[in-house]
Design a protein around this motif. Structure first.
Motif, PDB file in Angstrom:
ATOM      1  N   VAL A  18     102.081 -33.397  19.507  1.00 17.30           N
ATOM      2  CA  VAL A  18     102.164 -33.162  18.017  1.00 17.30           C
ATOM      3  C   VAL A  18     101.290 -34.030  17.108  1.00 17.30           C
ATOM      4  O   VAL A  18     100.518 -34.651  17.719  1.00 17.30           O
ATOM      5  CB  VAL A  18     103.671 -33.713  17.539  1.00 17.30           C
ATOM      6  N   THR A  19     101.029 -33.650  15.808  1.00 16.93           N
ATOM      7  CA  THR A  19     100.520 -34.355  14.783  1.00 16.93           C
ATOM      8  C   THR A  19     101.231 -35.181  14.054  1.00 16.93           C
ATOM      9  O   THR A  19     101.751 -34.707  13.025  1.00 16.93           O
ATOM     10  CB  THR A  19      99.281 -33.513  14.100  1.00 16.93           C
ATOM     11  N   HIS A  32      99.488 -41.354  16.519  1.00 22.81           N
ATOM     12  CA  HIS A  32      99.028 -40.309  17.145  1.00 22.81           C
ATOM     13  C   HIS A  32      98.506 -40.802  18.659  1.00 22.81           C
ATOM     14  O   HIS A  32      98.849 -40.311  19.551  1.00 22.81           O
ATOM     15  CB  HIS A  32      97.895 -39.965  16.521  1.00 22.81           C
ATOM     16  N   THR A  53     101.721 -26.550  18.304  1.00 24.74           N
ATOM     17  CA  THR A  53     102.699 -27.908  18.238  1.00 24.74           C
ATOM     18  C   THR A  53     102.017 -28.932  17.394  1.00 24.74           C
ATOM     19  O   THR A  53     103.015 -29.742  16.928  1.00 24.74           O
ATOM     20  CB  THR A  53     103.142 -28.097  19.656  1.00 24.74           C
ATOM     21  N   GLY A  54     100.672 -28.871  17.223  1.00 29.38           N
ATOM     22  CA  GLY A  54      99.881 -29.942  16.591  1.00 29.38           C
ATOM     23  C   GLY A  54      99.709 -29.574  15.069  1.00 29.38           C
ATOM     24  O   GLY A  54      98.977 -30.024  14.486  1.00 29.38           O
ATOM     25  N   GLU A  55     100.429 -28.314  14.839  1.00 35.26           N
ATOM     26  CA  GLU A  55     100.488 -27.780  13.311  1.00 35.26           C
ATOM     27  C   GLU A  55      98.905 -27.484  13.010  1.00 35.26           C
ATOM     28  O   GLU A  55      98.462 -27.587  12.039  1.00 35.26           O
ATOM     29  CB  GLU A  55     100.961 -28.948  12.344  1.00 35.26           C
ATOM     30  N   GLY A 212     105.335 -28.098  24.557  1.00 34.25           N
ATOM     31  CA  GLY A 212     105.518 -28.927  23.547  1.00 34.25           C
ATOM     32  C   GLY A 212     106.601 -30.078  23.762  1.00 34.25           C
ATOM     33  O   GLY A 212     106.571 -31.160  23.386  1.00 34.25           O
ATOM     34  N   ASN A 215     106.297 -33.619  25.142  1.00 37.61           N
ATOM     35  CA  ASN A 215     105.851 -34.800  23.780  1.00 37.61           C
ATOM     36  C   ASN A 215     107.176 -35.634  24.101  1.00 37.61           C
ATOM     37  O   ASN A 215     106.985 -36.823  23.920  1.00 37.61           O
ATOM     38  CB  ASN A 215     106.076 -34.150  22.621  1.00 37.61           C
ATOM     39  N   VAL A 259     108.107 -26.822  15.932  1.00 35.82           N
ATOM     40  CA  VAL A 259     107.576 -28.000  15.717  1.00 35.82           C
ATOM     41  C   VAL A 259     108.512 -29.064  15.308  1.00 35.82           C
ATOM     42  O   VAL A 259     108.656 -30.313  15.631  1.00 35.82           O
ATOM     43  CB  VAL A 259     106.228 -28.242  14.628  1.00 35.82           C
ATOM     44  N   LYS A 263     109.665 -32.883  16.653  1.00 36.06           N
ATOM     45  CA  LYS A 263     109.374 -34.231  15.646  1.00 36.06           C
ATOM     46  C   LYS A 263     110.714 -34.745  15.497  1.00 36.06           C
ATOM     47  O   LYS A 263     110.920 -35.955  15.337  1.00 36.06           O
ATOM     48  CB  LYS A 263     108.574 -33.910  14.489  1.00 36.06           C
ATOM     49  N   VAL A 276     106.993 -32.526   8.880  1.00 37.12           N
ATOM     50  CA  VAL A 276     106.200 -31.462   9.172  1.00 37.12           C
ATOM     51  C   VAL A 276     105.567 -30.563   7.766  1.00 37.12           C
ATOM     52  O   VAL A 276     106.032 -30.942   6.843  1.00 37.12           O
ATOM     53  CB  VAL A 276     106.634 -30.222   9.801  1.00 37.12           C
TER      54      VAL A 276
END
Length: 300
Positions: A18-19, A32, A53-55, A212, A215, A259, A263, A276
């Motif tokens: 993810v970001t 991060h 998944t990291g947008e 994802g 994570n 996502v 998160k 997000v």
């Protein structure tokens, strides 16, 4: 370029980090790095910064490069980095060149989002990117069910650095046919629809899968990989049953929560904020307890 270590690296759980965002909406760099480091500490050995998944599509060009650099800072000597690139050809090439200069070994080319994609145009798009970075391994991300296997083979004929495929069409029979038409042994085949599809795709030729969920719980994803590598589909399906509610929650409304749910789980664990970017949206408060309940039984 020695493709054999790169191919070996792809046959694994390919984590899509993810970001995390800070309160002001910028990338939370310390969070991060901590999240990526947690993946490596948990046994993950390949990551894709700038994946969905990291947008990816919600990040600016500068932010994508920041994500690459933050990942590389943690990955050196610990893991292989497969950087996501895409958009128009010049943008994808610029990001691939940046990934190369930052020390990444490979790039994953996102499925073109143009509404009009010809089969030969798909080849041209990927060829332009692959030929610009012959030093890097290249992995197309295929979501188009109409693409035929011989077009991938034609791409690799002109670009030998195309060494793997992230296949994300939700049809195991189509995947099996596509892989054989393109060359089952020629490429590393990654099940691009994560854990719920991994057993059926492994049965027809995949040797790695994206994740994802990793994570949140690296050990859970790696346990499925271990079972699939051993051909123990009973054990793999026990993991599948454990994570099914979580993954189905992510898949609701054409993956609107993909996502968001990850998160939210990381927020429950105190690892990053839940925010997000549009067009995704945080879960309504009344549904957040579902995430906490679903991950409570996992060994975290």
């Amino acid at each position: 370029m020695d493709i054999f270590p790169l191919k070996a690296a792809l046959a694994d759980v390919v984590a899509i980090p993810v970001t995390p965002f800070a309160e002001d909406g910028s990338i939370d760099a310390p969070a991060h790095r901590a999240l990526v480091r947690r993946l490596f500490d948990g046994g993950v050995r390949i990551v894709t910064p700038n994946g969905n998944t990291g947008e990816f599509y919600a990040l600016t060009p500068d932010e994508r490069r920041t994500v690459t650099e933050l990942t590389m800072a943690e990955a050196r000597g610990r893991a292989t980095v497969l950087v996501g690139v895409g958009h128009d050809v010049p943008t994808a090439v610029a990001d691939a060149e940046h990934a190369r200069d930052a020390g990444a070994e490979m790039v994953m080319v996102h499925q073109p989002v143009h509404p009009y994609v010809a089969q030969e145009g798909w080849v041209d798009y990927h060829r332009s990117i692959a030929q610009a970075v012959p030093e890097l391994g290249v992995v197309p991300y295929i979501r188009n069910p109409l693409l035929v296997g011989d077009r991938l083979a034609a791409l690799a004929d002109s670009c030998p650095n195309v060494i793997g495929v992230k296949y994300a069409v939700p049809d195991a029979a189509r995947f099996g046919a596509f892989a054989r038409d393109a060359g089952l042994e020629r490429f590393v085949w990654i099940a691009g629809l994560a854990e719920l599809y991994a057993p059926s795709y492994f049965a027809t030729g995949a040797t790695g899968f994206t994740s994802g969920l990793v994570n949140v719980a690296p050990g859970v994803s790696l346990a499925m990989l271990e079972a699939l590598r051993a051909g123990d589909y009973g054990a793999a399906m026990k993991v599948w049953e454990q994570i099914r509610p979580f993954e189905e929650f992510r898949a609701e409304d054409q993956s609107a929560n993909n996502v968001t749910v990850i998160k939210e789980a990381l927020s429950v664990l105190g690892l990053c904020r839940r925010e997000v970017r549009a067009p995704s949206r945080v879960l309504p408060e009344e549904r957040r307890t579902e995430v906490a309940e679903q991950i409570a039984a996992w060994a975290l």
